[in-house]
Design a protein around this motif. Structure first.
Motif, PDB file in Angstrom:
ATOM      1  N   CYS A 145       3.641   6.157 -13.743  1.00  0.00           N
ATOM      2  CA  CYS A 145       3.742   4.706 -13.768  1.00  0.00           C
ATOM      3  C   CYS A 145       2.996   4.154 -12.555  1.00  0.00           C
ATOM      4  O   CYS A 145       2.828   4.837 -11.542  1.00  0.00           O
ATOM      5  CB  CYS A 145       5.204   4.270 -13.723  1.00  0.00           C
ATOM      6  SG  CYS A 145       6.115   4.840 -12.262  1.00  0.00           S
ATOM      7  N   TYR A 146       2.529   2.922 -12.698  1.00  0.00           N
ATOM      8  CA  TYR A 146       2.009   2.120 -11.586  1.00  0.00           C
ATOM      9  C   TYR A 146       0.715   2.627 -10.959  1.00  0.00           C
ATOM     10  O   TYR A 146       0.404   2.288  -9.819  1.00  0.00           O
ATOM     11  CB  TYR A 146       3.102   1.904 -10.524  1.00  0.00           C
ATOM     12  CG  TYR A 146       4.318   1.268 -11.137  1.00  0.00           C
ATOM     13  CD1 TYR A 146       4.182   0.240 -12.085  1.00  0.00           C
ATOM     14  CD2 TYR A 146       5.608   1.705 -10.842  1.00  0.00           C
ATOM     15  CE1 TYR A 146       5.284  -0.332 -12.692  1.00  0.00           C
ATOM     16  CE2 TYR A 146       6.711   1.134 -11.451  1.00  0.00           C
ATOM     17  CZ  TYR A 146       6.545   0.112 -12.380  1.00  0.00           C
ATOM     18  OH  TYR A 146       7.641  -0.457 -12.991  1.00  0.00           O
ATOM     19  N   LEU A 147      -0.063   3.424 -11.701  1.00  0.00           N
ATOM     20  CA  LEU A 147      -1.441   3.660 -11.259  1.00  0.00           C
ATOM     21  C   LEU A 147      -2.169   2.319 -11.170  1.00  0.00           C
ATOM     22  O   LEU A 147      -3.090   2.162 -10.367  1.00  0.00           O
ATOM     23  CB  LEU A 147      -2.141   4.616 -12.220  1.00  0.00           C
ATOM     24  CG  LEU A 147      -1.616   6.063 -12.202  1.00  0.00           C
ATOM     25  CD1 LEU A 147      -2.335   6.899 -13.261  1.00  0.00           C
ATOM     26  CD2 LEU A 147      -1.756   6.691 -10.827  1.00  0.00           C
ATOM     27  N   ASP A 148      -1.760   1.370 -12.002  1.00  0.00           N
ATOM     28  CA  ASP A 148      -2.169  -0.024 -11.893  1.00  0.00           C
ATOM     29  C   ASP A 148      -1.105  -0.730 -11.054  1.00  0.00           C
ATOM     30  O   ASP A 148      -0.014  -0.988 -11.531  1.00  0.00           O
ATOM     31  CB  ASP A 148      -2.271  -0.645 -13.284  1.00  0.00           C
ATOM     32  CG  ASP A 148      -2.581  -2.127 -13.266  1.00  0.00           C
ATOM     33  OD1 ASP A 148      -2.883  -2.666 -12.190  1.00  0.00           O
ATOM     34  OD2 ASP A 148      -2.493  -2.754 -14.346  1.00  0.00           O
ATOM     35  N   ASN A 149      -1.285  -0.986  -9.768  1.00  0.00           N
ATOM     36  CA  ASN A 149      -2.580  -0.866  -9.134  1.00  0.00           C
ATOM     37  C   ASN A 149      -2.513   0.012  -7.886  1.00  0.00           C
ATOM     38  O   ASN A 149      -3.233  -0.183  -6.929  1.00  0.00           O
ATOM     39  CB  ASN A 149      -3.112  -2.246  -8.751  1.00  0.00           C
ATOM     40  CG  ASN A 149      -4.499  -2.211  -8.206  1.00  0.00           C
ATOM     41  OD1 ASN A 149      -5.347  -1.475  -8.668  1.00  0.00           O
ATOM     42  ND2 ASN A 149      -4.751  -3.005  -7.184  1.00  0.00           N
ATOM     43  N   ARG A 150      -1.631   0.989  -7.884  1.00  0.00           N
ATOM     44  CA  ARG A 150      -1.561   1.846  -6.708  1.00  0.00           C
ATOM     45  C   ARG A 150      -2.854   2.644  -6.540  1.00  0.00           C
ATOM     46  O   ARG A 150      -3.202   3.022  -5.415  1.00  0.00           O
ATOM     47  CB  ARG A 150      -0.348   2.770  -6.778  1.00  0.00           C
ATOM     48  CG  ARG A 150       0.969   2.030  -6.923  1.00  0.00           C
ATOM     49  CD  ARG A 150       1.168   0.969  -5.812  1.00  0.00           C
ATOM     50  NE  ARG A 150       2.049  -0.088  -6.226  1.00  0.00           N
ATOM     51  CZ  ARG A 150       3.360   0.014  -6.365  1.00  0.00           C
ATOM     52  NH1 ARG A 150       3.968   1.163  -6.135  1.00  0.00           N
ATOM     53  NH2 ARG A 150       4.071  -1.029  -6.737  1.00  0.00           N
ATOM     54  N   LEU A 151      -3.550   2.888  -7.641  1.00  0.00           N
ATOM     55  CA  LEU A 151      -4.839   3.558  -7.518  1.00  0.00           C
ATOM     56  C   LEU A 151      -5.878   2.635  -6.884  1.00  0.00           C
ATOM     57  O   LEU A 151      -6.727   3.077  -6.106  1.00  0.00           O
ATOM     58  CB  LEU A 151      -5.314   4.044  -8.898  1.00  0.00           C
ATOM     59  CG  LEU A 151      -6.618   4.839  -8.930  1.00  0.00           C
ATOM     60  CD1 LEU A 151      -6.589   5.991  -7.926  1.00  0.00           C
ATOM     61  CD2 LEU A 151      -6.863   5.366 -10.338  1.00  0.00           C
ATOM     62  N   GLY A 152      -5.809   1.332  -7.187  1.00  0.00           N
ATOM     63  CA  GLY A 152      -6.684   0.375  -6.522  1.00  0.00           C
ATOM     64  C   GLY A 152      -6.395   0.288  -5.037  1.00  0.00           C
ATOM     65  O   GLY A 152      -7.302   0.152  -4.204  1.00  0.00           O
TER      66      GLY A 152
END
Length: 304
Positions: A145-152
């Motif tokens: 979960c939450y690659l949007d926006n932890r990847l940013g």
């Protein structure tokens, strides 16, 4: 990916970004001595939960939003969406109220379609709930979960390691209507004269954007950036040899909406890795796209 794993596990839904802000400020304090240039750090009550890092003589600003989607407890066992999460009965939700830790299950009323939760007690109204983080990494992908926006955010932090001139702005509320980029953009332009931006965010896998084929340069979403600026970015990307894809969509948005709707003239372009299973507990991104995203940001911040 250890840093990304940590970022995904910090609950920070829109309006309650403070836990992630605190983590980032500590991370910056611990790591900035090893960065090529030590930035000026702007944070505190006057910026709410936002953070700005100013490197050298900036020409371009990078915006990365801290917040995620989630749910707010209403009355009884009702839930209200924060942003646009995928709603599936049985999804595991976590949080905390004054009575302690919460680990509950999302429910959907078969007759009304209303969403709620199942738990051993009533959760205090106003409590935020987020998806339980099950971070999975393979040789080729990361899923959570939450690659949007932890990847940013991860991309922006890694960019800081080599950034000589530029501004990195960590914003709030993007998933639920925005509200912080307007005052960040005003300050950046009035103080530093910067009026061009890159949006470090995550986009979608679609029939025209495939995983593993490189970072996405968005030509448009629900908004249309100025073509002359996007063409500059495309020329830099083409000359770099970094794998990238072009996106054309008719909906969706990002922090760019506040730049385009603001009172100051800003050029902007969304540049980010594509993910599948958007806004669900199982967002997935190809590592090749993560690598090309960081590489292209490093190139653009030198050349723009």
């Amino acid at each position: 990916m250890k840093l990304l794993n940590t970022l995904c596990r910090i609950a920070a839904p829109s309006g309650n970004e403070a836990p992630l802000t605190r983590y980032l400020l500590k991370y910056i304090e611990q790591h900035q001595s090893s960065w090529q240039v030590q930035p000026t750090v702007l944070a505190g009550n006057e910026w709410q939960d936002c953070i700005m890092l100013v490197f050298g003589a900036p020409r371009t600003a990078v915006f990365a939003h801290l917040d995620s989607i989630g749910f707010t407890v209403r009355y009884g066992q009702q839930l209200v969406r924060i942003g646009g999460p995928v709603v599936e009965a049985g999804s595991r939700l976590v949080g905390r109220d004054t009575q302690g830790e919460i680990d509950c299950t999302l429910t959907i009323d078969e007759e009304t379609g209303e969403i709620g939760y199942e738990f051993t007690r009533e959760i205090e109204r106003g409590t935020e709930l987020t998806f339980y983080c099950d971070f999975r990494e393979t040789d080729t992908t990361v899923q959570s979960c939450y690659l949007d926006n932890r990847l940013g955010v991860w991309n922006a932090l890694r960019l800081c390691e080599t950034l000589e001139n530029g501004i990195v702005a960590f914003s709030c509320w993007e998933e639920h209507g925005g509200g912080s980029v307007a005052y960040l953009a005003k300050y950046i332009q009035e103080t530093y004269g910067v009026r061009q931006a890159l949006i470090s965010d995550i986009t979608w896998v679609t029939e025209g954007v495939q995983p593993g084929r490189g970072v996405v340069i968005s030509l448009r979403d629900s908004l249309i950036p100025r073509r002359a600026y996007v063409d500059r970015i495309r020329r830099i990307a083409a000359a770099s040899g970094i794998p990238h894809q072009l996106e054309v969509e008719g909906n969706g948005g990002s922090d760019a909406k506040e730049l385009q709707h603001g009172a100051q003239p800003w050029d902007w372009c969304f540049v980010g890795a594509p993910e599948d299973n958007v806004h669900s507990p199982n967002e997935i991104v190809d590592k090749r796209d993560i690598n090309s995203m960081l590489a292209l940001y490093q190139m653009l911040m030198r050349e723009l």
